[in-house]
Design a protein around this motif. Structure first.
Motif, short mmCIF file in Angstrom:
data_model
loop_
_atom_site.label_atom_id
_atom_site.label_comp_id
_atom_site.label_asym_id
_atom_site.label_seq_id
_atom_site.Cartn_x
_atom_site.Cartn_y
_atom_site.Cartn_z
N ASN A 72 36.06 46.08 45.96
CA ASN A 72 35.69 47.49 46.07
C ASN A 72 36.76 48.43 45.54
OD1 ASN A 72 33.15 47.00 47.27
ND2 ASN A 72 34.17 46.60 49.22
N ASP A 73 37.81 47.87 44.95
CA ASP A 73 38.91 48.68 44.41
C ASP A 73 38.68 48.99 42.93
OD1 ASP A 73 40.05 48.46 46.88
OD2 ASP A 73 41.72 47.21 46.25
N ARG A 74 39.39 49.98 42.45
CA ARG A 74 39.36 50.34 41.02
C ARG A 74 40.71 50.00 40.42
NH1 ARG A 74 36.26 54.62 38.72
NH2 ARG A 74 38.26 55.14 37.83
N PHE A 75 40.67 49.49 39.19
CA PHE A 75 41.89 49.11 38.49
C PHE A 75 41.84 49.63 37.07
CE2 PHE A 75 41.51 46.01 41.85
CZ PHE A 75 42.80 45.91 42.34
N GLY A 76 43.00 50.02 36.55
CA GLY A 76 43.09 50.39 35.15
C GLY A 76 42.93 49.17 34.27
N PHE A 77 43.55 48.07 34.71
CA PHE A 77 43.49 46.82 33.95
C PHE A 77 43.17 45.65 34.86
CE2 PHE A 77 46.29 49.43 31.38
CZ PHE A 77 45.93 49.13 30.08
N LEU A 78 42.34 44.76 34.40
CA LEU A 78 42.16 43.43 34.96
C LEU A 78 42.66 42.48 33.87
CD1 LEU A 78 41.08 41.25 36.94
CD2 LEU A 78 38.93 41.38 35.68
N ILE A 79 43.67 41.67 34.21
CA ILE A 79 44.23 40.74 33.23
C ILE A 79 44.07 39.33 33.77
CG2 ILE A 79 46.27 40.05 31.93
CD1 ILE A 79 47.29 42.96 32.25
N THR A 80 43.21 38.56 33.13
CA THR A 80 43.05 37.15 33.51
C THR A 80 44.15 36.37 32.81
OG1 THR A 80 41.44 36.81 31.74
CG2 THR A 80 40.56 37.29 33.94
N VAL A 81 44.77 35.45 33.57
CA VAL A 81 45.89 34.69 33.01
C VAL A 81 45.57 33.20 32.92
CG1 VAL A 81 47.68 36.36 33.62
CG2 VAL A 81 47.03 34.60 35.28
N CYS A 82 44.30 32.86 33.09
CA CYS A 82 43.88 31.48 32.88
C CYS A 82 42.42 31.47 32.41
CB CYS A 82 44.06 30.62 34.13
SG CYS A 82 42.85 30.86 35.44
N SER A 83 42.06 30.42 31.71
CA SER A 83 40.71 30.33 31.14
C SER A 83 39.64 30.24 32.21
CB SER A 83 40.63 29.14 30.18
OG SER A 83 41.51 29.35 29.11
N LYS A 84 39.95 29.57 33.32
CA LYS A 84 38.96 29.45 34.40
C LYS A 84 38.60 30.83 34.95
CE LYS A 84 37.88 27.30 38.78
NZ LYS A 84 38.22 26.37 39.84
N ALA A 85 39.60 31.66 35.20
CA ALA A 85 39.34 33.01 35.71
C ALA A 85 38.56 33.83 34.70
CB ALA A 85 40.64 33.70 36.08
N GLU A 88 34.91 32.36 34.81
CA GLU A 88 34.17 32.48 36.07
C GLU A 88 34.12 33.90 36.63
OE1 GLU A 88 35.09 29.46 38.93
OE2 GLU A 88 35.09 27.90 37.39
N CYS A 89 34.79 34.82 35.99
CA CYS A 89 34.74 36.22 36.43
C CYS A 89 34.32 37.07 35.23
CB CYS A 89 36.10 36.66 36.95
SG CYS A 89 36.10 38.32 37.66
N PRO A 90 33.06 36.88 34.79
CA PRO A 90 32.62 37.60 33.59
C PRO A 90 32.46 39.10 33.80
CG PRO A 90 30.80 36.44 34.58
CD PRO A 90 32.03 36.04 35.35
N PHE A 91 32.32 39.54 35.04
CA PHE A 91 32.14 40.96 35.32
C PHE A 91 32.94 41.31 36.57
CE2 PHE A 91 29.93 44.27 37.73
CZ PHE A 91 30.00 45.31 36.81
N PHE A 92 33.63 42.42 36.51
CA PHE A 92 34.37 42.90 37.67
C PHE A 92 34.20 44.41 37.71
CE2 PHE A 92 37.93 44.30 40.19
CZ PHE A 92 38.02 43.33 41.18
N PRO A 93 33.55 44.92 38.76
CA PRO A 93 33.33 46.37 38.84
C PRO A 93 34.64 47.13 39.03
CG PRO A 93 32.72 45.30 40.90
CD PRO A 93 33.07 44.21 39.93
N GLY A 94 34.66 48.35 38.56
CA GLY A 94 35.81 49.21 38.80
C GLY A 94 37.02 48.93 37.92
N VAL A 95 36.81 48.35 36.74
CA VAL A 95 37.91 48.05 35.84
C VAL A 95 37.72 48.83 34.54
CG1 VAL A 95 38.97 46.26 34.41
CG2 VAL A 95 38.36 45.76 36.77
N SER A 96 38.77 49.51 34.11
CA SER A 96 38.69 50.27 32.86
C SER A 96 38.88 49.38 31.64
CB SER A 96 39.74 51.38 32.84
OG SER A 96 39.46 52.33 33.84
N ILE A 97 39.91 48.54 31.66
CA ILE A 97 40.22 47.68 30.52
C ILE A 97 40.47 46.26 31.02
CG2 ILE A 97 41.86 47.22 28.65
CD1 ILE A 97 42.36 50.24 28.54
#
Length: 150
Positions: A72-85, A88-97
Motif C-alpha cells: 500500500n506504499d508509494r515508491f519513486g523506484f522499484l528496483i528488482t535485483v534478481c530475475s525471480k523477483a 514473479e512481480c510483474p506489477f507493483f502498484p504505487g511505483v513511478s519507475i
C-alpha cells in the motif's frame, strides 16, 4: 524536503536487496529513502553481514521483510535485483519507475567458506558500483523527478 523512496526487491531479502538498501543509505545522502523486501522473507544471510562489515557497514537492527508490508506504499523506484523477483512481480502498484538490476545469488554459491565469501564479495562490489552509478545519474530522470518524491 521529501526524499525519493526506493524499494529493492529480490527473492528472499537475505543478501542482494539488503546490500543495495545499505549502500543507498550510505551513498544516497538526504536525497533517498531506501527500503528492501523479498518475495518470501527469510533471514539475512550471515555472509551478507560479514561482507558488509568489511565495507564498514553494520547490518545491526535490520531484518528480512516480505514485499506484502509495502503493497500500500508509494515508491519513486522499484528496483528488482534478481530475475525471480523481476519475473514473479510483474506489477507493483504505487511505483513511478521500475528498474531491473540482475545480480547472481551469492547465497547459491557452493564450495568452501572462502569460496562462498568471494561470491558474496563479488556481488557486493557489483551492487555498490551500481548504487553509486544510480545516485550519480538519477538526474537523467530530472524531468519527472519531483513527481516521484514521496
Amino acid at each position: 524536503m521529501n526524499k525519493i523512496k526506493v524499494l529493492f526487491l529480490c527473492s528472499r531479502n537475505s543478501a542482494r536487496s539488503q546490500m543495495a538498501e545499505a549502500f543507498l543509505r550510505k551513498y544516497g545522502g538526504d536525497e533517498f529513502e531506501p527500503y528492501s523486501a523479498g518475495l518470501e522473507a527469510s533471514e539475512i544471510h550471515p555472509l551478507t553481514i560479514k561482507v558488509m562489515e568489511e565495507k564498514g557497514i553494520s547490518m545491526d537492527g535490520l531484518c528480512s521483510k516480505s514485499l506484502d508490508i509495502y503493497l500500500n506504499d508509494r515508491f519513486g523506484f522499484l528496483i528488482t535485483v534478481c530475475s525471480k523477483a523481476e519475473k514473479e512481480c510483474p506489477f507493483f502498484p504505487g511505483v513511478s519507475i521500475r528498474l531491473h538490476w540482475p545480480f547472481d545469488d551469492p547465497a547459491a554459491a557452493q564450495g568452501s567458506e572462502e569460496e562462498r565469501l568471494e561470491s558474496f564479495r563479488k556481488v557486493r562490489d557489483q551492487i555498490e558500483k551500481k548504487v553509486i552509478d544510480f545516485v550519480e545519474n538519477t538526474d537523467k530522470y530530472s524531468n519527472i523527478k519531483d513527481n516521484f518524491r514521496m
